[in-house]
Design an enzyme around this catalytic site. Structure first.
Site, mmCIF file in Angstrom:
data_model
loop_
_atom_site.group_PDB
_atom_site.id
_atom_site.type_symbol
_atom_site.label_atom_id
_atom_site.label_comp_id
_atom_site.label_asym_id
_atom_site.label_seq_id
_atom_site.Cartn_x
_atom_site.Cartn_y
_atom_site.Cartn_z
ATOM 1 N N GLU A 91 0.936 31.673 28.483
ATOM 2 C CA GLU A 91 1.552 31.455 28.953
ATOM 3 C C GLU A 91 2.648 29.750 29.190
ATOM 4 O O GLU A 91 1.880 29.239 30.011
ATOM 5 C CB GLU A 91 2.649 32.336 29.426
ATOM 6 C CG GLU A 91 1.437 33.783 28.171
ATOM 7 C CD GLU A 91 1.849 35.324 29.583
ATOM 8 O OE1 GLU A 91 1.862 35.842 28.288
ATOM 9 O OE2 GLU A 91 2.124 35.153 30.688
ATOM 10 N N CYS A 103 7.640 26.045 33.553
ATOM 11 C CA CYS A 103 6.157 26.333 34.340
ATOM 12 C C CYS A 103 4.562 25.896 33.931
ATOM 13 O O CYS A 103 5.013 27.171 32.544
ATOM 14 C CB CYS A 103 6.229 27.176 35.087
ATOM 15 S SG CYS A 103 4.401 28.008 35.260
ATOM 16 N N CYS A 110 -9.333 31.918 34.326
ATOM 17 C CA CYS A 110 -8.949 30.857 35.756
ATOM 18 C C CYS A 110 -10.438 31.801 36.214
ATOM 19 O O CYS A 110 -10.969 32.648 36.531
ATOM 20 C CB CYS A 110 -7.720 31.017 36.771
ATOM 21 S SG CYS A 110 -8.243 30.365 37.916
ATOM 22 N N CYS A 114 -8.697 34.920 42.497
ATOM 23 C CA CYS A 114 -8.445 35.145 43.901
ATOM 24 C C CYS A 114 -8.179 36.888 43.924
ATOM 25 O O CYS A 114 -7.599 37.122 42.389
ATOM 26 C CB CYS A 114 -7.076 34.688 44.027
ATOM 27 S SG CYS A 114 -7.244 32.664 44.019
ATOM 28 N N CYS A 117 -4.043 38.444 41.779
ATOM 29 C CA CYS A 117 -3.631 37.212 40.670
ATOM 30 C C CYS A 117 -4.599 37.810 39.310
ATOM 31 O O CYS A 117 -5.237 38.154 39.356
ATOM 32 C CB CYS A 117 -4.500 35.315 41.129
ATOM 33 S SG CYS A 117 -3.670 34.563 39.418
ATOM 34 N N HIS A 219 -1.691 31.092 51.391
ATOM 35 C CA HIS A 219 -2.148 32.773 51.868
ATOM 36 C C HIS A 219 -2.057 33.249 52.650
ATOM 37 O O HIS A 219 -2.096 34.536 53.171
ATOM 38 C CB HIS A 219 -2.274 33.340 50.484
ATOM 39 C CG HIS A 219 -2.061 32.282 49.081
ATOM 40 N ND1 HIS A 219 -0.501 32.802 48.745
ATOM 41 C CD2 HIS A 219 -2.599 31.950 47.813
ATOM 42 C CE1 HIS A 219 0.200 31.879 48.151
ATOM 43 N NE2 HIS A 219 -1.502 31.479 47.143
ATOM 44 N N CYS A 337 5.149 34.730 39.013
ATOM 45 C CA CYS A 337 4.251 34.041 39.130
ATOM 46 C C CYS A 337 3.213 34.927 39.362
ATOM 47 O O CYS A 337 3.204 36.082 40.545
ATOM 48 C CB CYS A 337 4.095 33.963 40.904
ATOM 49 S SG CYS A 337 5.448 32.607 41.197
#
Ligand code: SAH
Ligand code: SF4
Length: 358
Positions: A91, A103, A110, A114, A117, A219, A337
């Site tokens: 995306e 973005c 990935c 995390c 996410c 974070h 996000c």
């Protein structure tokens, strides 16, 4: 197979033309057509001799990923779902703030997992090619057109979509070079940002190879918590990460690192966490961007309450650390996000395909 010219940065394109026995200025001409004019049809490149145009049409192509779906949010955010083959989609999100920001994604999925996410939850599929990365920008400009000054709509790019850009290092750097190149998009280094979860050796390489603005996903104020939230911290803990940030600043186009900090209710958002954070980053010039957590199906966290975010921000600001809270955008189309999951299997059947043509 035809060579996709979007896979080649200026250096590689010159080499390609040299191999064909053509002069280097032909490569520059071609780049101008592709990126400045947004042209993908060799036949339309009228200042290139017909013989060469025909040769190119036979052995090369200019192809961006197929667009599976376009969604428009009530707040003007646009999200495009791009087909990168074998059941994978990524995306790209356009955020129409004062200056158009895009973005973009660097990987399908990935590997870093995390815990907050949704891209991480789907696992790693594969690295995007240069054409698939720069193609997101090509497509967005193609769709959005030019502004009143005659420039392309996108003047800011953030690599904050799906994937860890520094784990797809070579393709990311070639794509960054195309963004910055005068014959490419000619964007300012300050307006191109790579976001990383903290791949320390690659941060050092980027500083030498192509120092653009850097955002680091922090974070947490200590290793115990960061180990849980951002598992790559077990390999590159905070001390090493912050030292790499300071080294990066020696070459960075901005004199601060942007730290991203996702606000998770009761997990990393207390006043104590904020004070610990202030001490932790004391010798690293930085700004903070607090990101209210964006939930996704089966996510184990809640978004921090607005008062908690405000209190957290106050502590940082009192310590003279510039801190902004990211506006949650594109909520209604899951474009915020961490919500980018590139769902393709369950949704594409319900949508009309957008034909890729001018
Ligand atoms: N892999 C890179 C870039 C992509 S993620 C990185 O981690 O930095 C872009 C930003 O979105 C990162 O700061 C990431 O931590 C944040 N993010 C991920 N999931 C999120 C979620 N569910 N809510 C809010 N922010 C999230
Ligand atoms: Fe990967 Fe970034 Fe998501 Fe972590 S936050 S899983 S590094 S995309």
């Amino acid at each position: 197979m035809k060579k996709n010219l979007l896979d080649l940065d200026a250096h590689a394109l010159s080499a390609y033309f040299a191999e064909m026995g053509e002069k280097p200025f032909r490569a520059r001409q071609l780049m101008r057509w592709i990126y400045r004019e947004g042209e993908s049809d060799f036949a339309a490149m009228t200042d290139i001799a017909a013989v060469l145009r025909n040769k190119l049409a036979q052995q090369a192509c200019i192809v961006v990923p197929e667009i599976l779906r376009e969604e428009l949010s009530d707040d003007g955010t646009r999200k495009w779902l791009l087909n990168v083959g074998t059941g994978n989609a990524v995306e790209a999100v356009y955020i129409p703030e004062a200056r158009g920001t895009l973005c973009i994604s660097s990987q399908a999925g990935c590997a870093l997992d995390c815990s907050f996410c949704s891209t991480g939850k789907q696992g790693f599929n594969r690295n995007l090619s240069v054409a698939e990365i720069i193609g997101q920008l090509w497509w967005a400009n193609h769709q959005l057109g030019r502004n009143a000054e005659g420039n392309w709509a996108i003047s800011n790019v953030v690599m904050m979509g799906m994937g860890e850009p520094l784990l797809n290092y070579d393709n990311t750097v070639s794509a960054l070079r195309l963004m910055l190149d005068d014959l490419g998009y000619g964007l300012s280094r300050r307006r191109v940002t790579v976001s990383t979860s903290g791949v320390v050796p690659a941060m050092d390489r980027l500083r030498e190879d192509c120092p653009v603005a850097l955002a680091v996903s922090l974070h947490a104020p200590n290793d115990a918590l960061r180990d849980q939230l951002v598992p790559i911290n077990q390999k590159y803990p905070l001390k090493a990460l912050l030292a790499a940030c300071r080294r990066y600043l020696e070459r960075a186009p901005r004199d601060f690192i942007t730290f991203e900090y996702v606000m998770l209710d009761g997990v990393n958002d207390t006043v104590q966490h904020a004070h610990e954070l202030v001490r932790r980053v004391a010798d690293t010039p930085c700004k903070f961007n607090l990101i209210p957590f964006n939930p996704f199906p089966q996510s184990p966290y809640q978004r921090s309450r607005p008062e908690a975010i405000q209190r957290f921000r106050d502590v940082l600001m009192q310590a003279d650390i510039m801190t902004t809270t990211r506006k949650t955008r594109g909520d209604d189309i899951a474009a915020a996000c961490g919500q980018l999951a590139g769902q393709v299997l369950d949704k594409t059947r319900r949508t009309t395909r957008i034909a890729f043509h001018k």
